[in-house]
Write an enzyme that holds these catalytic residues in place. Structure first.
Site, mmCIF file in Angstrom:
data_model
loop_
_atom_site.group_PDB
_atom_site.id
_atom_site.type_symbol
_atom_site.label_atom_id
_atom_site.label_comp_id
_atom_site.label_asym_id
_atom_site.label_seq_id
_atom_site.Cartn_x
_atom_site.Cartn_y
_atom_site.Cartn_z
ATOM 1 N N ALA A 1 18.345 36.267 57.079
ATOM 2 C CA ALA A 1 17.952 34.908 56.848
ATOM 3 C C ALA A 1 18.783 34.241 55.807
ATOM 4 C CB ALA A 1 16.492 35.273 56.093
ATOM 5 N N GLU B 1 16.446 42.131 62.624
ATOM 6 C CA GLU B 1 15.168 42.014 62.907
ATOM 7 C C GLU B 1 14.717 41.269 64.154
ATOM 8 O OE1 GLU B 1 14.628 40.850 58.849
ATOM 9 O OE2 GLU B 1 13.264 42.600 58.556
HETATM 10 N N1 CAA Z 1 22.755 33.436 54.529
HETATM 11 C C1 CAA Z 1 23.460 32.191 54.239
HETATM 12 N N2 CAA Z 1 24.867 31.982 54.618
HETATM 13 C C2 CAA Z 1 25.378 33.258 55.050
HETATM 14 C C3 CAA Z 1 24.820 34.178 55.484
HETATM 15 C C4 CAA Z 1 23.456 34.369 55.045
HETATM 16 N N3 CAA Z 1 22.700 35.268 55.524
HETATM 17 N N4 CAA Z 1 25.653 35.006 55.951
HETATM 18 C C5 CAA Z 1 26.977 34.530 55.807
HETATM 19 N N5 CAA Z 1 26.718 33.303 55.378
HETATM 20 C C6 CAA Z 1 27.670 32.445 55.343
HETATM 21 C C7 CAA Z 1 28.699 32.514 54.047
HETATM 22 O O1 CAA Z 1 28.164 32.183 52.754
HETATM 23 C C8 CAA Z 1 29.990 31.811 54.362
HETATM 24 O O2 CAA Z 1 29.606 30.366 54.143
HETATM 25 P P1 CAA Z 1 30.725 29.663 53.017
HETATM 26 O O3 CAA Z 1 31.875 29.595 54.047
HETATM 27 O O4 CAA Z 1 30.126 28.147 52.968
HETATM 28 O O5 CAA Z 1 30.990 30.371 51.943
HETATM 29 C C9 CAA Z 1 29.963 31.782 55.826
HETATM 30 O O6 CAA Z 1 28.691 32.040 56.411
HETATM 31 C C10 CAA Z 1 30.825 32.780 56.518
HETATM 32 O O7 CAA Z 1 30.524 34.277 55.776
HETATM 33 P P2 CAA Z 1 31.626 34.964 55.133
HETATM 34 O O8 CAA Z 1 32.720 34.166 54.550
HETATM 35 O O9 CAA Z 1 30.923 35.700 54.234
HETATM 36 O O10 CAA Z 1 32.123 35.774 56.124
HETATM 37 P P3 CAA Z 1 32.761 37.309 56.230
HETATM 38 O O11 CAA Z 1 33.300 37.648 57.418
HETATM 39 O O12 CAA Z 1 33.799 37.691 55.005
HETATM 40 O O13 CAA Z 1 31.515 38.316 56.101
HETATM 41 C C11 CAA Z 1 29.018 39.318 56.517
HETATM 42 C C12 CAA Z 1 30.585 38.366 56.909
HETATM 43 C C13 CAA Z 1 29.585 40.606 56.153
HETATM 44 C C14 CAA Z 1 28.439 39.211 57.480
HETATM 45 C C15 CAA Z 1 28.800 38.403 55.204
HETATM 46 O O14 CAA Z 1 28.556 37.071 55.360
HETATM 47 C C16 CAA Z 1 27.719 38.973 54.578
HETATM 48 O O15 CAA Z 1 27.249 39.757 54.236
HETATM 49 N N6 CAA Z 1 26.324 37.991 54.858
HETATM 50 C C17 CAA Z 1 25.066 38.368 54.465
HETATM 51 C C18 CAA Z 1 24.409 39.628 55.241
HETATM 52 C C19 CAA Z 1 23.157 39.649 54.506
HETATM 53 O O16 CAA Z 1 22.845 40.097 53.631
HETATM 54 N N7 CAA Z 1 22.126 39.498 55.528
HETATM 55 C C20 CAA Z 1 20.769 39.675 54.973
HETATM 56 C C21 CAA Z 1 19.988 38.367 54.477
HETATM 57 S S1 CAA Z 1 18.296 38.565 53.675
HETATM 58 C C22 CAA Z 1 17.403 38.810 55.118
HETATM 59 O O17 CAA Z 1 17.764 38.774 56.381
HETATM 60 C C23 CAA Z 1 15.959 38.974 54.712
HETATM 61 C C24 CAA Z 1 15.019 39.375 55.745
HETATM 62 O O18 CAA Z 1 14.577 40.288 55.951
HETATM 63 C C25 CAA Z 1 14.618 38.135 56.523
#
Ligand code: CAA
Length: 257
Positions: free
Chosen positions: A65, A111
């Protein structure tokens, strides 16, 4: 549609739905989910579509999300927005949905794959519920569906640490049905969709409903539900055609009636 791309493949009627927000790793903001719901509802009504393949891109199915959209929200904001009602409606899609997953399938992305009916993964796929690392927990069914898919111990490990599950391990634990090289995952999912699309759409819908019922009920109730749907197939022309074709040693032609 800004974040969803749909391509219909004629003969035999498979629709490809692509999540298309690549710069944000297909983070599932509310607009994307509303567009996905509208897409699924339209495809469900389209007689030319018998199976749906849902995919992202090679780097990410979806990284969860949209954290940026949620970060400052209060509990009451989240309650009133009720974003998961959209997810609940997507879950009601009657046609079979195959998730074709490569790269990240995290949080809501994981999910979403589990809301699909079958998951095909590329060797690079990484599944996980990393919400714990950002101070929250899965909210779109992860604690329930992951536990049912991989068992309590593995689900606890993943959900309490935020660790990722490799494609190989996802296959071992039964989360996905097949793992193939990255060049092949979409092809594999489309082929599977084609094979399903060749079956009676009536029987496919009733079978999907019955399998899903196994998640929601005790065995006795699930068996009774299955039995009723089994009997119901005998009201379809497709059942008559399917059995007749078998006896006459020819390929069946299904009308979906
Ligand atoms: N929401 C918003 N933006 C996101 C995102 C997310 N879940 N995941 C990645 N992005 C964005 C990053 O902010 C980044 O944007 P910017 O360039 O503007 O900074 C872009 O996508 C690329 O991401 P990274 O630079 O972080 O890429 P990476 O290769 O270094 O890392 C990753 C990849 C490990 C997937 C990392 O992006 C990450 O940890 N993302 C979040 C994963 C997460 O926590 N997901 C759970 C969300 S909460 C949820 O889903 C609740 C639910 O149950 C519904």
């Amino acid at each position: 549609m800004d974040f969803i791309k749909v391509t219909e493949q004629k003969e035999p009627f498979v629709a490809l739905v692509e999540l298309n927000r690549p710069k944000e790793l297909n983070a599932l903001n509310r607009q994307l989910m509303l567009e996905l719901l509208e897409t699924m509802q339209t495809l469900d009504k389209n007689d030319n579509v018998r199976a749906i393949v849902l995919t992202g891109n090679d780097q990410a199915f979806a990284a969860g999300a949209d954290i940026k959209q949620m970060a400052d929200q209060s509990a009451i904001d989240m309650l009133m927005v009720d974003q998961f009602s959209t997810w609940d409606q997507i879950r009601k899609t009657k046609k079979p949905i195959i998730a074709a997953v490569s790269g990240f399938a995290l949080g809501g992305g994981c999910e979403l794959t589990m809301m699909c009916d079958i998951i095909i993964a590329s060797e690079t796929a990484k599944f996980g519920q990393p919400e714990i690392k950002i101070g929250t927990i899965p909210g779109a069914g992860g604690t329930q569906r992951l536990t049912k898919a991989v068992g309590k111990s593995k689900a606890m490990e993943l959900i309490l640490t935020g660790r990722f599950l490799s494609a190989e391990d996802a296959l071992f634990y039964g989360l996905v049905s097949k793992v193939v090289p990255v060049e092949m995952y979409l092809h594999e999912a489309l082929q599977l969709g084609k094979e399903i699309a060749q079956q009676s759409p009536v029987a496919v819908q009733l079978a999907k409903e019955a399998v899903n019922r196994s998640f929601e009920t005790q065995l006795d109730e699930g068996l009774a539900f299955e039995r009723k749907n089994f009997y119901l197939t005998f009201a379809s022309a497709d059942q008559k055609e399917g059995m007749k074709a078998f006896i006459e040693k020819r390929k069946p032609t299904y009308s979906g009636k």
